[in-house]
Design a protein around this motif. Structure first.
Motif, mmCIF file in Angstrom:
data_model
loop_
_atom_site.group_PDB
_atom_site.id
_atom_site.type_symbol
_atom_site.label_atom_id
_atom_site.label_comp_id
_atom_site.label_asym_id
_atom_site.label_seq_id
_atom_site.Cartn_x
_atom_site.Cartn_y
_atom_site.Cartn_z
ATOM 1 N N LEU A 124 -48.325 -28.139 -10.042
ATOM 2 C CA LEU A 124 -48.654 -29.593 -10.731
ATOM 3 C C LEU A 124 -47.439 -31.332 -9.955
ATOM 4 C CD1 LEU A 124 -50.336 -29.543 -14.466
ATOM 5 C CD2 LEU A 124 -50.993 -30.151 -12.600
ATOM 6 N N ALA A 125 -46.524 -29.584 -10.532
ATOM 7 C CA ALA A 125 -44.690 -30.809 -10.193
ATOM 8 C C ALA A 125 -45.076 -31.358 -8.671
ATOM 9 C CB ALA A 125 -43.854 -30.454 -10.473
ATOM 10 N N ILE A 126 -45.249 -30.532 -7.941
ATOM 11 C CA ILE A 126 -45.245 -30.879 -5.922
ATOM 12 C C ILE A 126 -46.821 -31.537 -6.061
ATOM 13 C CG2 ILE A 126 -45.597 -30.412 -4.175
ATOM 14 C CD1 ILE A 126 -44.996 -27.699 -4.854
ATOM 15 N N ALA A 127 -47.397 -31.976 -7.175
ATOM 16 C CA ALA A 127 -48.737 -33.157 -6.717
ATOM 17 C C ALA A 127 -48.025 -34.051 -7.611
ATOM 18 C CB ALA A 127 -50.176 -32.382 -6.801
ATOM 19 N N ALA A 128 -47.304 -33.841 -8.598
ATOM 20 C CA ALA A 128 -46.705 -35.228 -8.658
ATOM 21 C C ALA A 128 -46.459 -35.642 -7.872
ATOM 22 C CB ALA A 128 -46.052 -34.792 -9.786
ATOM 23 N N HIS A 129 -44.900 -35.459 -7.117
ATOM 24 C CA HIS A 129 -44.249 -36.160 -5.994
ATOM 25 C C HIS A 129 -45.291 -36.628 -4.936
ATOM 26 C CE1 HIS A 129 -41.065 -36.525 -3.415
ATOM 27 N NE2 HIS A 129 -41.891 -35.859 -2.225
ATOM 28 N N ALA A 130 -46.800 -36.387 -4.819
ATOM 29 C CA ALA A 130 -46.647 -36.169 -3.878
ATOM 30 C C ALA A 130 -48.116 -37.519 -4.333
ATOM 31 C CB ALA A 130 -48.393 -35.855 -3.334
ATOM 32 N N GLY A 131 -47.898 -37.841 -5.647
ATOM 33 C CA GLY A 131 -48.906 -39.073 -5.713
ATOM 34 C C GLY A 131 -50.382 -38.571 -5.996
ATOM 35 N N LEU A 132 -50.800 -37.123 -6.411
ATOM 36 C CA LEU A 132 -51.481 -36.645 -6.642
ATOM 37 C C LEU A 132 -52.121 -36.261 -7.655
ATOM 38 C CD1 LEU A 132 -54.150 -35.723 -4.740
ATOM 39 C CD2 LEU A 132 -53.204 -33.830 -4.182
ATOM 40 N N TRP A 133 -52.336 -36.532 -8.103
ATOM 41 C CA TRP A 133 -53.232 -36.005 -9.959
ATOM 42 C C TRP A 133 -55.126 -35.624 -9.361
ATOM 43 C CZ3 TRP A 133 -49.828 -35.697 -13.375
ATOM 44 C CH2 TRP A 133 -48.591 -35.725 -12.665
ATOM 45 N N PRO A 142 -54.525 -23.515 -0.435
ATOM 46 C CA PRO A 142 -53.223 -22.222 -0.145
ATOM 47 C C PRO A 142 -51.890 -23.414 0.116
ATOM 48 C CG PRO A 142 -55.501 -21.921 0.952
ATOM 49 C CD PRO A 142 -55.755 -23.047 -0.065
ATOM 50 N N ARG A 143 -52.473 -25.092 0.685
ATOM 51 C CA ARG A 143 -51.387 -25.426 1.067
ATOM 52 C C ARG A 143 -50.280 -26.437 -0.107
ATOM 53 N NH1 ARG A 143 -52.057 -31.559 1.875
ATOM 54 N NH2 ARG A 143 -48.921 -32.127 1.703
ATOM 55 N N TYR A 144 -50.476 -26.125 -0.976
ATOM 56 C CA TYR A 144 -50.092 -26.498 -2.262
ATOM 57 C C TYR A 144 -49.612 -24.565 -3.003
ATOM 58 C CZ TYR A 144 -52.494 -30.891 -2.160
ATOM 59 O OH TYR A 144 -52.379 -31.827 -2.076
ATOM 60 N N ARG A 145 -50.423 -23.724 -3.035
ATOM 61 C CA ARG A 145 -49.880 -22.452 -3.691
ATOM 62 C C ARG A 145 -48.614 -22.386 -2.825
ATOM 63 N NH1 ARG A 145 -52.126 -18.426 -6.449
ATOM 64 N NH2 ARG A 145 -51.479 -16.833 -6.671
ATOM 65 N N GLU A 146 -48.908 -22.429 -1.019
ATOM 66 C CA GLU A 146 -47.552 -21.975 -0.505
ATOM 67 C C GLU A 146 -46.837 -22.760 -0.702
ATOM 68 O OE1 GLU A 146 -49.049 -22.354 3.764
ATOM 69 O OE2 GLU A 146 -50.448 -20.376 3.229
ATOM 70 N N GLU A 147 -46.477 -24.027 -1.076
ATOM 71 C CA GLU A 147 -45.379 -25.327 -1.585
ATOM 72 C C GLU A 147 -44.937 -24.443 -2.445
ATOM 73 O OE1 GLU A 147 -44.179 -29.586 -1.028
ATOM 74 O OE2 GLU A 147 -45.913 -28.706 -0.659
ATOM 75 N N ALA A 148 -45.704 -24.610 -3.643
ATOM 76 C CA ALA A 148 -45.232 -24.430 -4.726
ATOM 77 C C ALA A 148 -44.644 -22.772 -5.162
ATOM 78 C CB ALA A 148 -46.535 -23.823 -5.723
ATOM 79 N N MET A 149 -45.414 -21.907 -4.449
ATOM 80 C CA MET A 149 -44.287 -20.491 -3.849
ATOM 81 C C MET A 149 -42.849 -20.141 -3.405
ATOM 82 S SD MET A 149 -45.828 -17.635 -5.861
ATOM 83 C CE MET A 149 -45.206 -16.756 -5.157
ATOM 84 N N ALA A 150 -43.362 -21.435 -2.382
ATOM 85 C CA ALA A 150 -41.993 -21.286 -2.007
ATOM 86 C C ALA A 150 -40.845 -22.051 -2.725
ATOM 87 C CB ALA A 150 -41.887 -22.374 -0.511
ATOM 88 N N LEU A 151 -40.817 -23.160 -3.299
ATOM 89 C CA LEU A 151 -40.180 -23.553 -4.729
ATOM 90 C C LEU A 151 -39.443 -22.739 -5.673
ATOM 91 C CD1 LEU A 151 -38.928 -25.988 -6.134
ATOM 92 C CD2 LEU A 151 -40.696 -26.588 -7.352
ATOM 93 N N LEU A 152 -40.989 -21.829 -6.095
ATOM 94 C CA LEU A 152 -40.444 -20.847 -6.755
ATOM 95 C C LEU A 152 -39.357 -19.493 -6.308
ATOM 96 C CD1 LEU A 152 -43.526 -19.799 -8.541
ATOM 97 C CD2 LEU A 152 -42.004 -21.632 -8.999
ATOM 98 N N ASP A 153 -39.491 -19.376 -5.471
ATOM 99 C CA ASP A 153 -38.682 -18.465 -4.410
ATOM 100 C C ASP A 153 -37.334 -18.625 -4.223
ATOM 101 O OD1 ASP A 153 -38.442 -15.871 -3.563
ATOM 102 O OD2 ASP A 153 -38.380 -17.281 -1.395
#
Length: 274
Positions: A124-133, A142-153
Protein backbone atom coordinates in the motif's frame (compact mmCIF):
# COMPACT_ATOMS: atom_id res chain seq x y z
CA UNK A 1 29.80 3.32 9.75
CA UNK A 2 28.90 5.11 13.00
CA UNK A 3 28.17 8.82 13.26
CA UNK A 4 31.58 9.41 14.85
CA UNK A 5 33.22 7.59 11.91
CA UNK A 6 31.37 9.88 9.49
CA UNK A 7 32.52 12.95 11.40
CA UNK A 8 36.13 11.76 11.35
CA UNK A 9 35.92 11.03 7.62
CA UNK A 10 34.61 14.53 6.98
CA UNK A 11 37.34 16.10 9.11
CA UNK A 12 39.92 14.13 7.13
CA UNK A 13 38.60 15.51 3.87
CA UNK A 14 36.76 12.42 2.59
CA UNK A 15 35.66 13.45 -0.94
CA UNK A 16 32.41 11.55 -0.51
CA UNK A 17 31.49 13.66 2.56
CA UNK A 18 32.28 17.31 1.76
CA UNK A 19 32.45 19.82 4.54
CA UNK A 20 29.18 21.44 5.58
CA UNK A 21 30.43 24.90 4.65
CA UNK A 22 30.48 23.90 0.96
CA UNK A 23 26.88 22.64 0.94
CA UNK A 24 23.50 24.32 0.97
CA UNK A 25 21.03 23.13 3.62
CA UNK A 26 18.44 20.59 2.55
CA UNK A 27 16.02 22.05 5.12
CA UNK A 28 16.21 25.58 6.49
CA UNK A 29 13.90 26.97 9.19
CA UNK A 30 14.01 30.63 10.18
CA UNK A 31 12.21 32.51 12.95
CA UNK A 32 9.55 29.88 13.60
CA UNK A 33 7.03 30.99 16.21
CA UNK A 34 3.91 29.21 17.40
CA UNK A 35 2.05 29.56 20.69
CA UNK A 36 -0.86 27.62 22.12
CA UNK A 37 -2.47 30.07 24.51
CA UNK A 38 0.36 31.22 26.76
CA UNK A 39 2.61 28.27 25.91
CA UNK A 40 5.35 29.00 23.38
CA UNK A 41 5.88 25.79 21.41
CA UNK A 42 8.23 27.56 19.00
CA UNK A 43 9.90 30.78 20.05
CA UNK A 44 12.22 31.84 17.25
CA UNK A 45 13.53 28.51 15.92
CA UNK A 46 16.41 28.81 13.44
CA UNK A 47 17.79 25.50 12.15
CA UNK A 48 19.56 24.16 9.06
CA UNK A 49 19.61 20.44 8.25
CA UNK A 50 22.47 19.50 5.96
CA UNK A 51 22.25 16.87 3.20
CA UNK A 52 23.17 13.40 4.38
CA UNK A 53 23.33 14.16 8.09
CA UNK A 54 21.53 12.50 11.00
CA UNK A 55 20.33 15.25 13.32
CA UNK A 56 18.97 14.29 16.76
CA UNK A 57 16.52 16.53 18.59
CA UNK A 58 16.47 16.14 22.37
CA UNK A 59 14.82 17.99 25.22
CA UNK A 60 12.26 17.63 28.00
CA UNK A 61 8.61 16.84 27.34
CA UNK A 62 6.71 19.90 26.17
CA UNK A 63 9.81 21.63 24.81
CA UNK A 64 8.39 21.83 21.26
CA UNK A 65 10.21 18.94 19.56
CA UNK A 66 7.16 17.32 17.97
CA UNK A 67 5.74 20.75 17.16
CA UNK A 68 8.78 21.38 14.95
CA UNK A 69 8.19 18.10 13.11
CA UNK A 70 4.50 18.94 12.73
CA UNK A 71 5.33 22.36 11.26
CA UNK A 72 7.87 20.90 8.87
CA UNK A 73 5.46 18.24 7.61
CA UNK A 74 2.43 20.51 7.21
CA UNK A 75 0.36 19.35 10.19
CA UNK A 76 0.78 22.71 11.93
CA UNK A 77 1.41 26.16 10.51
CA UNK A 78 3.62 28.58 12.47
CA UNK A 79 2.37 32.06 13.27
CA UNK A 80 5.65 33.51 11.99
CA UNK A 81 8.77 32.32 10.22
CA UNK A 82 9.69 30.31 7.15
CA UNK A 83 10.68 26.77 6.20
CA UNK A 84 12.51 26.06 2.95
CA UNK A 85 13.17 22.59 1.59
CA UNK A 86 15.73 22.15 -1.18
CA UNK A 87 15.71 25.93 -1.63
CA UNK A 88 11.93 26.23 -2.01
CA UNK A 89 9.35 27.42 0.57
CA UNK A 90 7.00 24.71 1.84
CA UNK A 91 4.90 26.58 4.43
CA UNK A 92 1.23 26.40 3.52
CA UNK A 93 1.55 23.12 1.62
CA UNK A 94 -0.56 20.16 2.72
CA UNK A 95 1.10 17.13 4.32
CA UNK A 96 0.48 15.16 1.12
CA UNK A 97 2.08 17.87 -1.03
CA UNK A 98 5.10 17.96 1.29
CA UNK A 99 5.49 14.18 0.99
CA UNK A 100 5.50 14.58 -2.79
CA UNK A 101 8.30 17.15 -2.46
CA UNK A 102 10.44 14.46 -0.77
CA UNK A 103 9.88 14.77 2.99
CA UNK A 104 8.74 11.62 4.82
CA UNK A 105 7.67 11.10 8.39
CA UNK A 106 7.23 8.34 10.95
CA UNK A 107 5.16 8.86 14.09
CA UNK A 108 5.65 8.19 17.79
CA UNK A 109 2.73 5.74 17.52
CA UNK A 110 3.19 3.58 14.38
CA UNK A 111 0.64 4.35 11.66
CA UNK A 112 0.04 0.89 10.22
CA UNK A 113 -3.09 -0.81 8.90
CA UNK A 114 -3.33 -3.19 11.84
CA UNK A 115 -5.71 -5.67 10.18
CA UNK A 116 -3.38 -6.19 7.21
CA UNK A 117 -0.10 -8.06 6.94
CA UNK A 118 3.27 -6.36 6.91
CA UNK A 119 3.57 -7.21 3.22
CA UNK A 120 0.19 -5.63 2.48
CA UNK A 121 1.18 -2.51 4.37
CA UNK A 122 4.37 -2.27 2.31
CA UNK A 123 2.42 -2.75 -0.95
CA UNK A 124 0.00 0.00 0.00
CA UNK A 125 2.86 2.40 0.78
CA UNK A 126 4.50 1.64 -2.56
CA UNK A 127 1.17 2.14 -4.33
CA UNK A 128 0.68 5.48 -2.59
CA UNK A 129 4.08 6.63 -3.86
CA UNK A 130 3.08 5.60 -7.38
CA UNK A 131 -0.24 7.42 -7.05
CA UNK A 132 -2.13 4.14 -7.39
CA UNK A 133 -5.15 3.62 -5.14
CA UNK A 134 -6.67 0.31 -6.24
CA UNK A 135 -8.21 -2.48 -4.19
CA UNK A 136 -5.62 -4.35 -2.16
CA UNK A 137 -5.64 -7.65 -4.07
CA UNK A 138 -4.48 -6.20 -7.42
CA UNK A 139 -1.63 -4.46 -5.59
CA UNK A 140 -0.19 -7.84 -4.67
CA UNK A 141 0.33 -9.03 -8.22
CA UNK A 142 3.99 -10.04 -8.78
CA UNK A 143 5.40 -6.60 -9.59
CA UNK A 144 4.17 -4.96 -6.38
CA UNK A 145 4.78 -8.02 -4.24
CA UNK A 146 8.43 -8.18 -5.34
CA UNK A 147 9.00 -4.49 -4.67
CA UNK A 148 7.33 -4.76 -1.26
CA UNK A 149 9.38 -7.83 -0.34
CA UNK A 150 12.59 -6.06 -1.38
CA UNK A 151 11.69 -3.15 0.90
CA UNK A 152 10.98 -5.46 3.83
CA UNK A 153 14.21 -7.35 3.22
CA UNK A 154 16.27 -4.13 3.47
CA UNK A 155 14.77 -3.51 6.90
CA UNK A 156 15.13 -7.12 8.07
CA UNK A 157 11.36 -7.56 8.06
CA UNK A 158 11.03 -10.22 5.35
CA UNK A 159 10.47 -13.04 7.90
CA UNK A 160 7.46 -11.08 9.20
CA UNK A 161 5.94 -10.37 5.77
CA UNK A 162 2.85 -12.52 6.33
CA UNK A 163 2.31 -11.46 9.95
CA UNK A 164 -0.53 -9.11 10.72
CA UNK A 165 0.63 -5.68 11.82
CA UNK A 166 -1.28 -5.93 15.09
CA UNK A 167 0.65 -9.10 15.98
CA UNK A 168 4.07 -7.41 15.87
CA UNK A 169 6.00 -6.42 18.98
CA UNK A 170 6.68 -2.71 19.45
CA UNK A 171 10.17 -2.86 17.96
CA UNK A 172 8.99 -4.53 14.76
CA UNK A 173 6.03 -2.13 14.54
CA UNK A 174 8.35 0.87 14.76
CA UNK A 175 10.68 -0.56 12.11
CA UNK A 176 7.73 -1.38 9.84
CA UNK A 177 6.36 2.14 10.23
CA UNK A 178 9.72 3.62 9.20
CA UNK A 179 9.91 1.17 6.28
CA UNK A 180 6.50 2.41 5.11
CA UNK A 181 7.78 5.99 5.23
CA UNK A 182 10.89 4.92 3.30
CA UNK A 183 8.66 3.35 0.64
CA UNK A 184 7.70 6.90 -0.34
CA UNK A 185 11.37 7.43 -1.31
CA UNK A 186 11.96 10.63 0.68
CA UNK A 187 15.18 12.61 0.61
CA UNK A 188 14.48 13.79 4.16
CA UNK A 189 12.88 11.60 6.85
CA UNK A 190 11.64 12.97 10.17
CA UNK A 191 11.16 10.39 12.93
CA UNK A 192 9.34 11.11 16.17
CA UNK A 193 10.83 8.96 18.96
CA UNK A 194 11.69 5.89 16.84
CA UNK A 195 12.75 3.90 19.93
CA UNK A 196 9.85 4.88 22.22
CA UNK A 197 8.31 1.78 23.79
CA UNK A 198 10.93 -0.54 22.27
CA UNK A 199 12.52 -3.10 24.59
CA UNK A 200 16.04 -2.20 25.68
CA UNK A 201 17.36 -5.47 24.22
CA UNK A 202 16.01 -4.57 20.76
CA UNK A 203 16.68 -0.85 20.67
CA UNK A 204 20.24 -0.72 19.34
CA UNK A 205 19.65 -3.40 16.73
CA UNK A 206 16.62 -1.55 15.38
CA UNK A 207 18.44 1.77 15.18
CA UNK A 208 21.46 0.14 13.55
CA UNK A 209 19.17 -1.32 10.88
CA UNK A 210 17.35 1.88 10.08
CA UNK A 211 20.54 3.96 10.07
CA UNK A 212 22.21 1.47 7.71
CA UNK A 213 19.27 1.52 5.30
CA UNK A 214 18.89 5.30 5.34
CA UNK A 215 22.61 5.93 4.90
CA UNK A 216 22.79 3.38 2.06
CA UNK A 217 19.93 5.12 0.25
CA UNK A 218 21.22 8.64 0.89
CA UNK A 219 18.33 9.76 3.08
CA UNK A 220 18.87 12.69 5.44
CA UNK A 221 17.26 12.11 8.85
CA UNK A 222 15.99 14.18 11.76
CA UNK A 223 14.89 12.20 14.79
CA UNK A 224 13.45 13.09 18.17
CA UNK A 225 15.02 10.83 20.80
CA UNK A 226 15.15 10.43 24.58
CA UNK A 227 17.77 7.67 24.73
CA UNK A 228 21.12 9.44 25.05
CA UNK A 229 23.07 6.31 24.15
CA UNK A 230 21.26 6.21 20.80
CA UNK A 231 21.92 9.92 20.28
CA UNK A 232 25.60 9.66 21.16
CA UNK A 233 26.15 6.66 18.91
CA UNK A 234 24.18 7.58 15.80
CA UNK A 235 23.72 11.37 15.56
CA UNK A 236 26.03 13.60 13.54
CA UNK A 237 24.67 16.67 15.36
CA UNK A 238 22.36 17.24 18.31
CA UNK A 239 19.86 20.08 18.75
CA UNK A 240 18.60 20.67 22.28
CA UNK A 241 15.07 22.05 22.56
CA UNK A 242 14.06 24.03 25.66
CA UNK A 243 10.81 25.99 26.01
CA UNK A 244 10.41 26.37 22.26
CA UNK A 245 14.01 27.45 21.67
CA UNK A 246 17.21 25.73 20.57
CA UNK A 247 19.39 25.86 23.67
CA UNK A 248 22.39 24.05 22.21
CA UNK A 249 23.48 22.70 18.82
CA UNK A 250 26.58 20.75 17.87
CA UNK A 251 28.22 17.33 17.70
CA UNK A 252 27.16 14.79 20.37
CA UNK A 253 30.49 14.80 22.17
CA UNK A 254 30.15 18.56 22.71
CA UNK A 255 26.43 18.86 23.44
CA UNK A 256 26.08 15.81 25.67
CA UNK A 257 28.89 17.09 27.89
CA UNK A 258 27.42 20.58 28.26
CA UNK A 259 26.69 21.09 32.00
CA UNK A 260 23.32 22.71 31.30
CA UNK A 261 22.26 19.84 29.01
CA UNK A 262 23.41 17.27 31.55
CA UNK A 263 21.40 18.95 34.28
CA UNK A 264 18.27 20.09 32.46
CA UNK A 265 17.80 17.43 29.78
CA UNK A 266 19.57 14.27 30.92
CA UNK A 267 18.82 14.91 34.57
CA UNK A 268 22.20 14.39 36.20
CA UNK A 269 24.52 16.81 37.92
CA UNK A 270 27.67 17.53 35.83
CA UNK A 271 29.99 16.63 38.71
CA UNK A 272 28.51 13.11 38.74
CA UNK A 273 28.86 12.54 34.98
CA UNK A 274 31.50 9.97 34.16
Amino acid sequence: MSASDHRRAEAAGDPDRPREATRAPLLSARGLRLAFGGVKAADGIDLDVMPGEFLAIIGPNGAGKTTFINMTTGYLRPQAGSIDYDGQPILGLSPRAIVKRGIGRSFQLPQLFSEHTVLENAALAIAAHAGLWSPLTPLLRPRYREEAMALLDRFGLAPLAEARADALNEGARKLADIAMAAALQPRLLLMDEPTSGVAATEKMGIVETLVRVLRDTGVTAVFVEHDMEVVERFADRVAVWSQGRIAALGPPEQVLNDPAVLRDVIGIEPAHHA
